[in-house]
Design a protein around this motif. Structure first.
Motif, PDB file in Angstrom:
ATOM      1  N   GLU A 370      -9.517  -3.302  11.661  1.00 39.79           N
ATOM      2  CA  GLU A 370      -8.197  -3.888  11.467  1.00 39.79           C
ATOM      3  C   GLU A 370      -7.091  -2.835  11.590  1.00 39.79           C
ATOM      4  N   TYR A 371      -7.378  -1.624  11.119  1.00 43.78           N
ATOM      5  CA  TYR A 371      -6.384  -0.556  11.231  1.00 43.78           C
ATOM      6  C   TYR A 371      -6.175  -0.168  12.692  1.00 43.78           C
ATOM      7  N   LEU A 372      -7.237  -0.190  13.467  1.00 41.98           N
ATOM      8  CA  LEU A 372      -7.112   0.091  14.894  1.00 41.98           C
ATOM      9  C   LEU A 372      -6.305  -0.991  15.593  1.00 41.98           C
ATOM     10  N   GLU A 373      -6.578  -2.242  15.225  1.00 45.13           N
ATOM     11  CA  GLU A 373      -5.865  -3.360  15.842  1.00 45.13           C
ATOM     12  C   GLU A 373      -4.370  -3.303  15.505  1.00 45.13           C
ATOM     13  N   ASN A 374      -4.062  -2.989  14.245  1.00 46.72           N
ATOM     14  CA  ASN A 374      -2.658  -2.908  13.828  1.00 46.72           C
ATOM     15  C   ASN A 374      -1.925  -1.751  14.499  1.00 46.72           C
ATOM     16  N   ALA A 375      -2.692  -0.742  14.939  1.00 44.90           N
ATOM     17  CA  ALA A 375      -2.089   0.410  15.612  1.00 44.90           C
ATOM     18  C   ALA A 375      -2.214   0.300  17.129  1.00 44.90           C
ATOM     19  N   ASP A 376      -2.514  -0.908  17.620  1.00 42.18           N
ATOM     20  CA  ASP A 376      -2.670  -1.154  19.061  1.00 42.18           C
ATOM     21  C   ASP A 376      -3.717  -0.232  19.686  1.00 42.18           C
ATOM     22  N   GLY A 377      -4.758   0.050  18.910  1.00 39.86           N
ATOM     23  CA  GLY A 377      -5.856   0.857  19.414  1.00 39.86           C
ATOM     24  C   GLY A 377      -5.581   2.342  19.458  1.00 39.86           C
ATOM     25  N   LYS A 378      -4.408   2.766  19.019  1.00 42.39           N
ATOM     26  CA  LYS A 378      -4.047   4.185  19.047  1.00 42.39           C
ATOM     27  C   LYS A 378      -4.531   4.862  17.763  1.00 42.39           C
ATOM     28  N   LEU A 379      -5.543   5.680  17.925  1.00 46.34           N
ATOM     29  CA  LEU A 379      -6.189   6.295  16.770  1.00 46.34           C
ATOM     30  C   LEU A 379      -5.213   7.099  15.927  1.00 46.34           C
ATOM     31  N   ARG A 380      -4.368   7.872  16.560  1.00 39.51           N
ATOM     32  CA  ARG A 380      -3.450   8.745  15.821  1.00 39.51           C
ATOM     33  C   ARG A 380      -2.535   7.937  14.906  1.00 39.51           C
ATOM     34  N   ASN A 381      -2.073   6.788  15.380  1.00 41.95           N
ATOM     35  CA  ASN A 381      -1.174   5.962  14.572  1.00 41.95           C
ATOM     36  C   ASN A 381      -1.893   5.318  13.385  1.00 41.95           C
ATOM     37  N   ALA A 382      -3.209   5.117  13.518  1.00 36.20           N
ATOM     38  CA  ALA A 382      -3.966   4.458  12.457  1.00 36.20           C
ATOM     39  C   ALA A 382      -4.399   5.421  11.358  1.00 36.20           C
ATOM     40  N   VAL A 383      -4.466   6.719  11.676  1.00 30.19           N
ATOM     41  CA  VAL A 383      -4.994   7.699  10.716  1.00 30.19           C
ATOM     42  C   VAL A 383      -4.163   7.743   9.443  1.00 30.19           C
ATOM     43  N   SER A 384      -2.845   7.848   9.582  1.00 29.06           N
ATOM     44  CA  SER A 384      -1.995   7.999   8.399  1.00 29.06           C
ATOM     45  C   SER A 384      -2.043   6.770   7.507  1.00 29.06           C
ATOM     46  N   ALA A 385      -2.018   5.579   8.106  1.00 21.41           N
ATOM     47  CA  ALA A 385      -2.060   4.348   7.308  1.00 21.41           C
ATOM     48  C   ALA A 385      -3.381   4.213   6.563  1.00 21.41           C
ATOM     49  N   LEU A 386      -4.480   4.525   7.232  1.00 18.33           N
ATOM     50  CA  LEU A 386      -5.795   4.422   6.600  1.00 18.33           C
ATOM     51  C   LEU A 386      -5.946   5.459   5.497  1.00 18.33           C
ATOM     52  N   THR A 387      -5.488   6.677   5.733  1.00 17.35           N
ATOM     53  CA  THR A 387      -5.564   7.730   4.716  1.00 17.35           C
ATOM     54  C   THR A 387      -4.763   7.345   3.483  1.00 17.35           C
ATOM     55  N   ALA A 388      -3.564   6.824   3.686  1.00 19.72           N
ATOM     56  CA  ALA A 388      -2.709   6.430   2.558  1.00 19.72           C
ATOM     57  C   ALA A 388      -3.351   5.320   1.740  1.00 19.72           C
ATOM     58  N   ASP A 389      -3.963   4.351   2.402  1.00 20.84           N
ATOM     59  CA  ASP A 389      -4.583   3.240   1.679  1.00 20.84           C
ATOM     60  C   ASP A 389      -5.825   3.692   0.911  1.00 20.84           C
ATOM     61  N   MET A 390      -6.614   4.583   1.495  1.00 16.65           N
ATOM     62  CA  MET A 390      -7.782   5.113   0.781  1.00 16.65           C
ATOM     63  C   MET A 390      -7.344   5.820  -0.492  1.00 16.65           C
ATOM     64  N   GLU A 391      -6.345   6.674  -0.363  1.00 18.69           N
ATOM     65  CA  GLU A 391      -5.873   7.449  -1.510  1.00 18.69           C
ATOM     66  C   GLU A 391      -5.293   6.551  -2.597  1.00 18.69           C
TER      67      GLU A 391
END
Length: 416
Positions: A370-391
């Motif tokens: 879902e994070y990849l889909e929300n970032a239009d498949g761009k890994l770099r854009n998904a990293v920060s959102a996923l890291t923030a949610d994990m923390e």
């Protein structure tokens, strides 16, 4: 502990053995977790304990992300997974494997593999991605990257964990990677009056610090910490007075740490990032120095060692820049702060001061796809959102567990 490892990096691959994993978990349950090194007498596993089992049935890949408040974390998580019936691997610092040949062999047989925390370890990253994509074992990562001995507060997560999860998801066609955050919380079952007092006395004797007669525990810890930091600064050539009152102490330490970090960046020809968190800048400095120290090519070893000492000094002081103890002076936080001071002073892990209770709260899974889909498949854009949610998930769990804590460790230090 916050130390540099000078040993040349050696990658230790995972070589899991099902019989030895069973043996290791059995020994861990009956002897290691409750033993003198950890003194975990109760373990409560709570939260969404069914999702990991459902994920396995669905063929999902599982990545557990856990806060790292104690040296007991791997042992506790191993017992959690034994209770859940989930086979898993750990990513562990490579210097742990260097302690002995038997320890390295046994850890590899348990399915663990090494990582160079200070450098860009492509082998470790590739191994982690492979474990996730293959799906035979779940993967455990501590995104803080070190033990910080602040059980009620997480240190900012590194983004490497999210990168691993996203890369694994991109490599999978049908299966999904699920990240399950775990909030670990430790608390004392008794009031460790005598053991904490003995530790404070020994620290005072060994450091040449005299406590004021009749001083309260909080004042004793602040006084000791101020003395040790001032003495440590002077021993490193920084003749700087540190105020005794709390507000002045934090202001002086913050200003000094910022000065030290900026000076290190200049010495290493690193760009100064004023808008970046201080801990991120220190991590970059540590990573750069580690690469210099382990490649063996530096012509001036003494200069590098001095810079490394300054980097460790900055990292240690950074851990004291916020009023962790005084904002909520519980018995647990007092004991934890004294342990942290002792580790910094003696440069070794400290014995336990009393029996503890551990909580492991499992959160609902985060769907990496879902994070990849929300970032239009761009890994770099998904990293920060996923890291923030994990923390944030992990911190939310810790905060709730702390607020609901009714053990002696959760009481204010007036009880001491």
């Amino acid at each position: 502990m916050l130390e540099f490892s000078d040993a040349p990096y050696q990658f230790f691959e995972a070589k899991p053995s099902r019989p030895l994993i069973w043996l290791g978990r059995t020994l861990n349950r009956h002897f290691v977790v409750p033993g003198s090194n950890h003194l975990i007498k109760e373990l409560i596993v709570e939260g969404d304990t069914e999702s990991p089992r459902k994920a396995i049935k669905n063929g999902d890949r599982i990545l557990f992300v856990i806060n790292h408040p104690s040296h007991s974390d791997p042992q506790v998580v191993t017992e959690v997974h034994r209770q859940l019936g989930i086979p898993s691997c750990f990513m562990a610092a490579y210097d742990v494997f260097l302690r002995s040949h038997f320890a390295a062999w046994f850890m590899q047989k348990l399915g663990h593999f090494s990582i160079d925390r200070e450098g860009s370890d492509r082998k470790a990253m590739a191994t982690a991605i492979k474990i996730l994509t293959k799906g035979e074992y779940a993967l455990n990562i501590f995104p803080e990257g070190n033990v910080y001995l602040t059980n009620d507060r997480v240190t900012p997560f590194l983004d490497g964990t999210a990168f691993i999860a996203l890369k694994a998801q991109k490599a999978l066609k049908d299966a999904r990677v699920k990240i399950i955050p775990i909030s670990l919380k430790y608390t004392h079952l008794t009031l460790p009056r005598e053991t904490v007092t003995q530790r404070l006395r020994k620290l005072g004797q060994d450091s040449g610090h005299s406590y004021s007669p009749g001083i309260d525990p909080l004042g004793a810890v602040i006084g000791l910490g101020t003395h040790l930091i001032s003495d440590f600064l002077k021993s490193h050539g920084f003749d700087r007075e540190i105020g005794s009152d709390e507000e002045n102490l934090y202001e002086e330490l913050s200003a000094f740490t910022l000065f030290l970090v900026t000076d290190l960046e200049k010495s290493l020809e690193l760009p100064t990032q004023d808008d970046a968190p201080l801990v991120a800048r220190i991590r970059k400095i540590r990573s750069t120095l580690h690469q210099i120290k382990t490649d063996g090519s530096t012509p001036s070893r003494d200069d590098v060692d001095q810079l490394a000492d300054k980097a460790i000094l900055a990292f240690r002081i950074n851990g004291y820049l916020t009023p962790y103890l005084t904002e909520n002076p519980t018995v647990d936080r007092l004991e934890e702060t004294v342990e942290r001071i002792a580790e910094d002073f003696y440069s070794k892990a400290m014995p336990r001061t009393g029996p503890r209770k551990a909580y492991a709260h499992l959160h609902p899974p985060l769907d990496v796809a879902e994070y990849l889909e929300n970032a239009d498949g761009k890994l770099r854009n998904a990293v920060s959102a996923l890291t923030a949610d994990m923390e944030s998930r992990v911190q939310e769990g810790i905060t709730r567990l702390s607020e609901e804590n009714t053990t002696p460790g959760g009481t204010l230090i007036e009880a001491l």
